[in-house]
Design a protein around this motif. Structure first.
Motif, mmCIF file in Angstrom:
data_model
loop_
_atom_site.group_PDB
_atom_site.id
_atom_site.type_symbol
_atom_site.label_atom_id
_atom_site.label_comp_id
_atom_site.label_asym_id
_atom_site.label_seq_id
_atom_site.Cartn_x
_atom_site.Cartn_y
_atom_site.Cartn_z
ATOM 1 N N GLU A 52 0.847 -1.194 0.000
ATOM 2 C CA GLU A 52 0.000 0.000 0.000
ATOM 3 C C GLU A 52 0.883 1.246 0.000
ATOM 4 N N ALA A 95 -9.089 4.286 4.528
ATOM 5 C CA ALA A 95 -8.709 3.006 3.924
ATOM 6 C C ALA A 95 -9.804 2.565 2.957
ATOM 7 N N GLU A 96 -9.413 2.007 1.833
ATOM 8 C CA GLU A 96 -10.373 1.633 0.795
ATOM 9 C C GLU A 96 -11.446 0.656 1.286
ATOM 10 N N PRO A 97 -11.115 -0.350 2.114
ATOM 11 C CA PRO A 97 -12.190 -1.222 2.601
ATOM 12 C C PRO A 97 -13.249 -0.473 3.400
ATOM 13 N N VAL A 138 -14.058 2.761 2.906
ATOM 14 C CA VAL A 138 -14.816 3.525 1.911
ATOM 15 C C VAL A 138 -15.845 2.637 1.232
ATOM 16 N N ARG A 139 -15.440 1.434 0.841
ATOM 17 C CA ARG A 139 -16.361 0.511 0.160
ATOM 18 C C ARG A 139 -17.538 0.150 1.055
ATOM 19 N N THR A 195 -19.814 3.184 1.418
ATOM 20 C CA THR A 195 -20.486 3.472 0.155
ATOM 21 C C THR A 195 -21.612 2.469 -0.106
ATOM 22 N N TRP A 216 -3.562 -1.616 4.816
ATOM 23 C CA TRP A 216 -3.525 -0.155 4.964
ATOM 24 C C TRP A 216 -2.867 0.223 6.283
#
Length: 404
Positions: A11, A51-53, A55-56, A59, A293
């Motif tokens: 990352e 961290a992208e997880p 955000v997902r 969302t 992350w």
């Protein structure tokens, strides 16, 4: 327990993702408490994207309209899995957990379970200022057992405060900050076991604030209080808040040792109404899927600790800094600076250098003459922060500040 230095996670460094102009678009307290010409390096917010997880997960929840009330044990299960993998602790029993609004409000609720109005709560000063504010607001008395000169728990001082706290047969609690804020001290297994033995001997209940638990330096390992011998009657508060920058998404977990399960069962049902459902979703995603992350973050923090030490040695050698083994906070001893009149160094750095640091005074005994600096930012802003600090102390226009 020890761990090897942080390995590359693949990352990117999260501190390099957001430029200063983007950070100044934020509306949180870090970026709104001071004018735009002040560089904020005070409150415990990190200058990172989510961290992208996380955000997902958020969302997806918003797309579903999944914004109701929290339910289930997914958060506790995620923390138990994280604790097992990260710390080798398999003793976090989901059935001995409860969701609370956040760590400090959880601390308040745990203290209500084990103490009454007028009872004493022992703390290791200098320590996180809300320890004083929240405890006194709930009509408990704060007793200080200051850290030793080495910034570690002084067991003799702690035992003396336990004696005072329980005099006359009163109930008492020890509010343990682990890892310690502001010093970054990481308590060892032996130290925590000694604390548990003292608490048992004097009938003191331990409530551990372990919010910074995931944030350790390379080569160091966090030890959960409830994992040590003798801590069966302890209570702990944990969350993903600090490690994944989720302070605005409220949710935390109270965890009981085996002998404290009955206490936790007395927690009022309405307390579980306080956490945010989106907060629970975010914290659960962070703990389950955010380890890569986090590893990138921890590696970057290792670099930032070294950078700050080098910069202070070069530009502000009168400031003493012992890099902590945990948290993203730096505790700076400024007592050797020639500030005159007992001035608060945080005030000097703000007025003359336009850099905002946390004053050591609200941290209690041992805090005067110190400042707390937030390391969770880009290397460029750390350099700029130290430059501003040196400018604040400059007497001759060189920008180098005073000598030792």
């Amino acid at each position: 327990m020890t761990r090897s230095p942080h390995e590359p996670s693949g990352e990117p460094n999260p501190f390099r993702a957001l430029a200063l102009d983007r950070l100044r678009c934020r509306t949180s307290v870090k970026w709104r408490a001071y004018p735009d010409d002040v560089l904020p390096m005070w409150v415990a917010e990190m200058d990172v994207p989510l961290a992208e997880p996380v955000v997902r997960a958020l969302t997806d929840a918003l797309a579903l309209g999944d914004t109701g009330y929290p339910a289930g044990t997914g958060y506790a299960e995620a923390l138990a899995g994280f604790a097992d993998k990260r710390w080798g602790w398999d003793g976090l029993a989901v059935e001995r957990t409860a969701i609370v609004p956040d760590v400090m409000l959880g601390v308040v609720e745990m203290l209500k379970l084990v103490t009454g109005p007028g009872d004493s709560v022992v703390v290791n000063s200098p320590v996180y200022p809300p320890f004083y504010q929240f405890v006194e607001h709930m009509d408990r008395r704060v007793l200080e057992a200051p850290l030793g000169m080495d910034l570690r728990i002084d067991l003799d001082a702690l035992e003396e405060m336990f004696r005072q706290a329980t005099a006359g047969g009163r109930r008492a609690a020890f509010l343990l900050c682990s890892p310690h804020n502001p010093t970054g001290t990481l308590h060892t297994s032996d130290e925590l076991a000694a604390v548990a033995a003292l608490a048992e001997r004097h009938g003191v209940r331990v409530v551990a604030d372990e919010i910074h638990a995931p944030i350790t330096a390379g080569g160091a390992e966090f030890v959960p209080y409830l994992s040590v011998p003798g801590a069966e009657s302890g209570l702990s508060l944990m969350s993903a808040s600090k490690a994944w920058n989720l302070a605005g998404l409220k949710a935390a977990l109270a965890i009981a040792g085996p002998a404290a399960a009955a206490d936790l069962a007395r927690l009022p049902e309405e307390v579980s109404h306080g956490p945010s459902h989106l907060g629970v979703i975010a914290h659960t995603a962070a703990l389950r899927d955010g380890s890569s992350w986090l590893d990138a973050l921890l590696s970057a923090l290792d670099d930032n600790r070294r950078l700050l030490a080098d910069l202070l040695a070069e530009h502000l050698p009168a400031i003493t800094y012992r890099p902590g083994e945990a948290t993203y906070l730096a505790w700076l001893d400024c007592r050797a600076l020639d500030l005159g009149g007992g001035a608060d160094p945080a005030d000097v750095f703000l007025r003359r250098g336009r850099v905002a640091l946390s004053s050591g005074i609200p941290f209690g005994t041992g805090g005067a003459g110190h400042v707390r600096l937030n390391l969770a930012t880009s290397p460029e802003l750390i350099r700029e922060g130290v430059r501003r600090m040196a400018t604040a102390l400059d007497r001759d226009g060189t920008g180098e500040g005073p000598g030792p």
